[in-house]
Write a protein that holds these residues in place. Structure first.
Motif, mmCIF file in Angstrom:
data_model
loop_
_atom_site.group_PDB
_atom_site.id
_atom_site.type_symbol
_atom_site.label_atom_id
_atom_site.label_comp_id
_atom_site.label_asym_id
_atom_site.label_seq_id
_atom_site.Cartn_x
_atom_site.Cartn_y
_atom_site.Cartn_z
ATOM 1 N N SER A 31 0.831 -1.211 0.000
ATOM 2 C CA SER A 31 0.000 0.000 0.000
ATOM 3 C C SER A 31 0.866 1.263 0.000
ATOM 4 O O SER A 31 0.491 2.263 -0.615
ATOM 5 C CB SER A 31 -0.981 0.004 1.173
ATOM 6 O OG SER A 31 -0.289 0.010 2.399
ATOM 7 N N THR A 32 2.018 1.206 0.643
ATOM 8 C CA THR A 32 2.929 2.356 0.596
ATOM 9 C C THR A 32 3.437 2.556 -0.824
ATOM 10 O O THR A 32 3.529 3.681 -1.313
ATOM 11 C CB THR A 32 4.100 2.177 1.575
ATOM 12 O OG1 THR A 32 3.578 2.045 2.892
ATOM 13 C CG2 THR A 32 5.049 3.358 1.513
ATOM 14 N N PHE A 33 3.761 1.455 -1.504
ATOM 15 C CA PHE A 33 4.188 1.555 -2.898
ATOM 16 C C PHE A 33 3.142 2.305 -3.710
ATOM 17 O O PHE A 33 3.457 3.261 -4.422
ATOM 18 C CB PHE A 33 4.418 0.162 -3.504
ATOM 19 C CG PHE A 33 4.842 0.205 -4.942
ATOM 20 C CD1 PHE A 33 6.174 0.164 -5.289
ATOM 21 C CD2 PHE A 33 3.909 0.326 -5.972
ATOM 22 C CE1 PHE A 33 6.582 0.230 -6.611
ATOM 23 C CE2 PHE A 33 4.286 0.397 -7.297
ATOM 24 C CZ PHE A 33 5.634 0.354 -7.608
ATOM 25 N N PHE A 34 1.885 1.882 -3.581
ATOM 26 C CA PHE A 34 0.825 2.485 -4.390
ATOM 27 C C PHE A 34 0.459 3.894 -3.929
ATOM 28 O O PHE A 34 -0.200 4.617 -4.667
ATOM 29 C CB PHE A 34 -0.397 1.571 -4.439
ATOM 30 C CG PHE A 34 -0.172 0.379 -5.316
ATOM 31 C CD1 PHE A 34 0.054 0.525 -6.673
ATOM 32 C CD2 PHE A 34 -0.168 -0.904 -4.778
ATOM 33 C CE1 PHE A 34 0.266 -0.574 -7.491
ATOM 34 C CE2 PHE A 34 0.044 -2.007 -5.594
ATOM 35 C CZ PHE A 34 0.263 -1.842 -6.949
ATOM 36 N N ARG A 35 0.894 4.295 -2.775
ATOM 37 C CA ARG A 35 0.713 5.677 -2.353
ATOM 38 C C ARG A 35 1.576 6.610 -3.212
ATOM 39 O O ARG A 35 1.230 7.764 -3.450
ATOM 40 C CB ARG A 35 1.098 5.826 -0.878
ATOM 41 C CG ARG A 35 0.782 7.189 -0.297
ATOM 42 C CD ARG A 35 1.037 7.264 1.198
ATOM 43 N NE ARG A 35 0.347 6.179 1.898
ATOM 44 C CZ ARG A 35 0.904 5.407 2.838
ATOM 45 N NH1 ARG A 35 2.156 5.586 3.184
ATOM 46 N NH2 ARG A 35 0.215 4.460 3.413
ATOM 47 N N TYR A 36 2.692 6.099 -3.684
ATOM 48 C CA TYR A 36 3.632 6.910 -4.452
ATOM 49 C C TYR A 36 3.606 6.644 -5.959
ATOM 50 O O TYR A 36 3.899 7.542 -6.748
ATOM 51 C CB TYR A 36 5.056 6.700 -3.940
ATOM 52 C CG TYR A 36 5.251 7.206 -2.540
ATOM 53 C CD1 TYR A 36 5.361 8.569 -2.294
ATOM 54 C CD2 TYR A 36 5.293 6.340 -1.460
ATOM 55 C CE1 TYR A 36 5.526 9.050 -1.003
ATOM 56 C CE2 TYR A 36 5.459 6.809 -0.169
ATOM 57 C CZ TYR A 36 5.573 8.166 0.050
ATOM 58 O OH TYR A 36 5.727 8.639 1.322
ATOM 59 N N PHE A 37 3.295 5.420 -6.347
ATOM 60 C CA PHE A 37 3.378 5.041 -7.762
ATOM 61 C C PHE A 37 2.147 4.236 -8.173
ATOM 62 O O PHE A 37 1.738 3.332 -7.445
ATOM 63 C CB PHE A 37 4.631 4.197 -8.010
ATOM 64 C CG PHE A 37 5.902 4.863 -7.580
ATOM 65 C CD1 PHE A 37 6.450 5.896 -8.307
ATOM 66 C CD2 PHE A 37 6.547 4.452 -6.416
ATOM 67 C CE1 PHE A 37 7.624 6.519 -7.896
ATOM 68 C CE2 PHE A 37 7.717 5.061 -5.994
ATOM 69 C CZ PHE A 37 8.251 6.100 -6.732
ATOM 70 N N PRO A 38 1.585 4.515 -9.359
ATOM 71 C CA PRO A 38 0.403 3.769 -9.797
ATOM 72 C C PRO A 38 0.712 2.340 -10.249
ATOM 73 O O PRO A 38 -0.155 1.480 -10.223
ATOM 74 C CB PRO A 38 -0.140 4.599 -10.955
ATOM 75 C CG PRO A 38 1.026 5.379 -11.450
ATOM 76 C CD PRO A 38 1.917 5.609 -10.270
ATOM 77 N N ASP A 39 1.957 2.094 -10.686
ATOM 78 C CA ASP A 39 2.349 0.757 -11.123
ATOM 79 C C ASP A 39 3.866 0.654 -11.109
ATOM 80 O O ASP A 39 4.564 1.644 -10.871
ATOM 81 C CB ASP A 39 1.776 0.441 -12.516
ATOM 82 C CG ASP A 39 2.195 1.444 -13.575
ATOM 83 O OD1 ASP A 39 3.397 1.777 -13.653
ATOM 84 O OD2 ASP A 39 1.329 1.900 -14.338
ATOM 85 N N LYS A 40 4.384 -0.529 -11.378
ATOM 86 C CA LYS A 40 5.829 -0.730 -11.270
ATOM 87 C C LYS A 40 6.614 -0.013 -12.364
ATOM 88 O O LYS A 40 7.791 0.280 -12.182
ATOM 89 C CB LYS A 40 6.189 -2.220 -11.216
ATOM 90 C CG LYS A 40 6.022 -2.985 -12.497
ATOM 91 C CD LYS A 40 6.454 -4.435 -12.303
ATOM 92 C CE LYS A 40 6.365 -5.196 -13.603
ATOM 93 N NZ LYS A 40 6.837 -6.570 -13.455
ATOM 94 N N ARG A 41 5.978 0.314 -13.481
ATOM 95 C CA ARG A 41 6.679 1.088 -14.517
ATOM 96 C C ARG A 41 7.100 2.447 -13.991
ATOM 97 O O ARG A 41 8.180 2.938 -14.276
ATOM 98 C CB ARG A 41 5.783 1.327 -15.739
ATOM 99 C CG ARG A 41 5.552 0.182 -16.623
ATOM 100 C CD ARG A 41 4.667 0.585 -17.759
ATOM 101 N NE ARG A 41 3.539 1.384 -17.273
ATOM 102 C CZ ARG A 41 2.636 1.953 -18.026
ATOM 103 N NH1 ARG A 41 2.702 1.847 -19.313
ATOM 104 N NH2 ARG A 41 1.646 2.637 -17.501
ATOM 105 N N GLU A 42 6.190 3.075 -13.256
ATOM 106 C CA GLU A 42 6.396 4.462 -12.835
ATOM 107 C C GLU A 42 7.485 4.643 -11.789
ATOM 108 O O GLU A 42 7.974 5.743 -11.594
ATOM 109 C CB GLU A 42 5.088 5.045 -12.316
ATOM 110 C CG GLU A 42 4.078 5.299 -13.400
ATOM 111 C CD GLU A 42 4.588 6.237 -14.482
ATOM 112 O OE1 GLU A 42 5.082 7.334 -14.155
ATOM 113 O OE2 GLU A 42 4.495 5.864 -15.658
ATOM 114 N N VAL A 43 7.879 3.565 -11.118
ATOM 115 C CA VAL A 43 8.850 3.690 -10.031
ATOM 116 C C VAL A 43 10.195 4.209 -10.548
ATOM 117 O O VAL A 43 10.950 4.815 -9.788
ATOM 118 C CB VAL A 43 8.992 2.360 -9.254
ATOM 119 C CG1 VAL A 43 9.744 1.320 -10.054
ATOM 120 C CG2 VAL A 43 9.628 2.570 -7.892
#
Length: 189
Positions: A42-54
């Motif tokens: 959930s922390t990941f998705f707080r910052y990025f919509p998907d793994k591409r955007e990271v």
């Protein structure tokens, strides 16, 4: 790694890059990235919509370029305004301590069609943002478009040179050299 540590987006980007290099982009999950960073999904998705955007910095480069254009000296011409913004980008984002990460990131992007396509879309957005920022300074639309397109070319040339492991020069000076080459080419036409 404790979850309370600062810079969650940076930690996620570092973890993602490590995992993409180790296992490949396709075989890495968001959960693995979050766990490697010591965070939750959930922390990941707080910052990025998907793994591409990271790997794309959440618009940081675009924001810095727009700020640089807005803060350029009032009398600067459109291309000089973009050059001032690229100088600022070199001082604040494309710094020597980010060169290794950026080179590794670019290698991962180059290895995956989906990521190269995303990078191309981000560059289109970057150019559009420069056009808008120049227009806000009162630059006529066509002139803003030309200056932004040339600025994007200068950025791309400077970035490629900055990533070169044999290069030790900073991004800002490389951007100024690329701009000088663009101007010299224009003079010869």
């Amino acid at each position: 790694m404790a979850r309370w540590q600062p810079d969650a987006p940076g930690r996620l980007a570092d973890a993602a890059l490590d995992l993409f290099e180790e296992h490949g982009y396709e075989d890495t999950t968001v959960i693995e990235i979050a766990e490697r960073a010591g965070l939750t999904k959930s922390t990941f998705f707080r910052y990025f919509p998907d793994k591409r955007e990271v790997l794309f910095g959440r618009g940081t480069v675009t924001g810095l370029l727009v700020e640089g254009i807005a803060s350029a000296p009032p009398g600067a011409g459109p291309l000089d305004t973009v050059a001032d913004a690229l100088d600022a980008l070199g001082r604040t984002f494309f710094t020597d301590d980010r060169r290794e990460f950026s080179g590794r990131r670019q290698a991962v992007l180059n290895a995956h069609t989906e990521l190269r396509e995303r990078e191309a879309l981000k560059r289109i957005d970057l150019t559009a943002s420069m056009i808008e920022a120049l227009e806000r300074r009162g630059v006529p639309s066509l002139t803003a478009r030309v200056a932004a397109q040339l600025g994007a070319l200068v950025w791309e040339i400077a970035y490629d040179q900055w990533l070169d492991p044999d290069n030790s020069e900073g991004f800002g000076p490389l951007a100024r050299q690329a701009l000088a080459a663009v101007r010299a080419a224009e003079a010869e036409c």
